[in-house]
Design a protein around this motif. Structure first.
Motif, PDB file in Angstrom:
ATOM      1  N   ASP A  48       1.111  -1.189  -0.496  1.00 16.12           N
ATOM      2  CA  ASP A  48      -0.539   0.325  -0.050  1.00 16.12           C
ATOM      3  C   ASP A  48       0.950   0.934   0.091  1.00 16.12           C
ATOM      4  N   ASN A  49       2.281   1.053  -0.058  1.00 15.20           N
ATOM      5  CA  ASN A  49       3.061   2.180   0.088  1.00 15.20           C
ATOM      6  C   ASN A  49       3.816   2.257  -1.180  1.00 15.20           C
ATOM      7  N   LEU A  50       3.534   1.754  -2.213  1.00 16.84           N
ATOM      8  CA  LEU A  50       4.030   1.222  -3.478  1.00 16.84           C
ATOM      9  C   LEU A  50       3.079   1.710  -5.082  1.00 16.84           C
ATOM     10  N   VAL A  51       3.951   2.605  -5.686  1.00 18.55           N
ATOM     11  CA  VAL A  51       3.286   3.243  -6.623  1.00 18.55           C
ATOM     12  C   VAL A  51       4.170   2.592  -8.070  1.00 18.55           C
ATOM     13  N   VAL A  52       3.539   2.454  -9.141  1.00 13.90           N
ATOM     14  CA  VAL A  52       4.295   2.052 -10.002  1.00 13.90           C
ATOM     15  C   VAL A  52       4.271   2.656 -11.381  1.00 13.90           C
ATOM     16  N   ALA A  53       5.406   3.402 -11.622  1.00 13.85           N
ATOM     17  CA  ALA A  53       5.587   4.410 -12.733  1.00 13.85           C
ATOM     18  C   ALA A  53       5.547   3.179 -13.807  1.00 13.85           C
ATOM     19  N   ALA A  54       4.625   3.174 -14.719  1.00 14.86           N
ATOM     20  CA  ALA A  54       5.011   2.718 -16.062  1.00 14.86           C
ATOM     21  C   ALA A  54       5.438   3.141 -17.181  1.00 14.86           C
ATOM     22  N   ASN A  55       6.726   3.285 -17.289  1.00 12.62           N
ATOM     23  CA  ASN A  55       7.326   4.452 -17.750  1.00 12.62           C
ATOM     24  C   ASN A  55       7.944   3.861 -19.793  1.00 12.62           C
ATOM     25  N   LYS A  56       8.129   4.557 -20.865  1.00 16.03           N
ATOM     26  CA  LYS A  56       8.551   4.823 -21.831  1.00 16.03           C
ATOM     27  C   LYS A  56       6.839   4.876 -22.781  1.00 16.03           C
ATOM     28  N   THR A  57       6.421   5.308 -22.240  1.00 18.79           N
ATOM     29  CA  THR A  57       4.957   5.359 -22.543  1.00 18.79           C
ATOM     30  C   THR A  57       4.862   5.795 -24.697  1.00 18.79           C
ATOM     31  N   ASP A  58       5.741   6.763 -24.687  1.00 17.46           N
ATOM     32  CA  ASP A  58       5.450   7.599 -25.535  1.00 17.46           C
ATOM     33  C   ASP A  58       6.654   7.184 -26.708  1.00 17.46           C
ATOM     34  N   LEU A  59       6.959   5.831 -26.519  1.00 18.41           N
ATOM     35  CA  LEU A  59       7.346   4.485 -27.280  1.00 18.41           C
ATOM     36  C   LEU A  59       6.144   4.071 -28.236  1.00 18.41           C
ATOM     37  N   LEU A  60       5.020   3.679 -27.609  1.00 19.03           N
ATOM     38  CA  LEU A  60       4.437   3.056 -28.179  1.00 19.03           C
ATOM     39  C   LEU A  60       2.870   3.375 -28.024  1.00 19.03           C
ATOM     40  N   SER A  61       1.667   2.817 -28.529  1.00 20.07           N
ATOM     41  CA  SER A  61       0.613   3.153 -29.026  1.00 20.07           C
ATOM     42  C   SER A  61       0.058   2.617 -27.696  1.00 20.07           C
ATOM     43  N   GLU A  62      -0.890   3.393 -28.024  1.00 21.07           N
ATOM     44  CA  GLU A  62      -2.127   3.011 -26.860  1.00 21.07           C
ATOM     45  C   GLU A  62      -2.774   1.524 -26.562  1.00 21.07           C
ATOM     46  N   ARG A  63      -2.680   0.965 -27.707  1.00 20.18           N
ATOM     47  CA  ARG A  63      -3.032  -0.075 -27.121  1.00 20.18           C
ATOM     48  C   ARG A  63      -1.849  -1.424 -26.711  1.00 20.18           C
ATOM     49  N   GLU A  64      -0.475  -0.664 -27.612  1.00 18.57           N
ATOM     50  CA  GLU A  64       0.632  -1.630 -26.962  1.00 18.57           C
ATOM     51  C   GLU A  64       0.560  -1.064 -25.526  1.00 18.57           C
ATOM     52  N   ILE A  65       0.052   0.166 -25.158  1.00 18.89           N
ATOM     53  CA  ILE A  65       0.524   0.458 -23.499  1.00 18.89           C
ATOM     54  C   ILE A  65      -1.202  -0.206 -22.186  1.00 18.89           C
ATOM     55  N   MET A  66      -2.616  -0.477 -23.181  1.00 17.44           N
ATOM     56  CA  MET A  66      -2.999  -1.479 -22.287  1.00 17.44           C
ATOM     57  C   MET A  66      -2.519  -2.532 -21.941  1.00 17.44           C
TER      58      MET A  66
END
Length: 110
Positions: A48-66
């Protein structure tokens, strides 16, 4: 030695941000996530003290990100927040900063 120092820093922190490279292959991303969670659990850090930053979204399509976020969810579950980010383009950094700010305020009040 550097890894041990990082663990000491994490041990004294109230919140952890786990930065995940979305351009990693799914298998590698799963291994990294699993190992990171094991390490955090071994030093008694709660999810509950953790956050995930899913980085490099600029290199993927919206579908790939999802698809990648679904893969992350399959490893970490539904409770841990995932913030899609791009350090290069500044995407998601305000949201990440808001979460950190809220945690700092919570610590100051309590």
């Amino acid at each position: 030695a550097s890894f041990k120092l990082n663990l000491l820093d994490i041990n004294y922190s109230n919140m952890q941000i786990l930065v995940i490279d979305l351009t990693d292959k799914d298998e590698l991303m799963e291994i990294k996530l699993t190992e990171d969670l094991k390490i955090l659990k071994s030093i008694e850090k709660r999810e509950d003290n953790l956050v995930v930053a899913a980085n490099k979204t600029d290199l993927l399509s919206e579908r790939e990100i999802m698809k990648k976020i679904e893969k992350i969810r399959s490893v970490i579950g539904e409770e841990i927040p995932i913030i899609p980010t791009s350090a290069n383009r500044g995407i998601g950094l305000k949201e990440l900063a808001s979460i950190i700010t809220a945690e700092v305020r919570r610590e100051i009040i309590s």
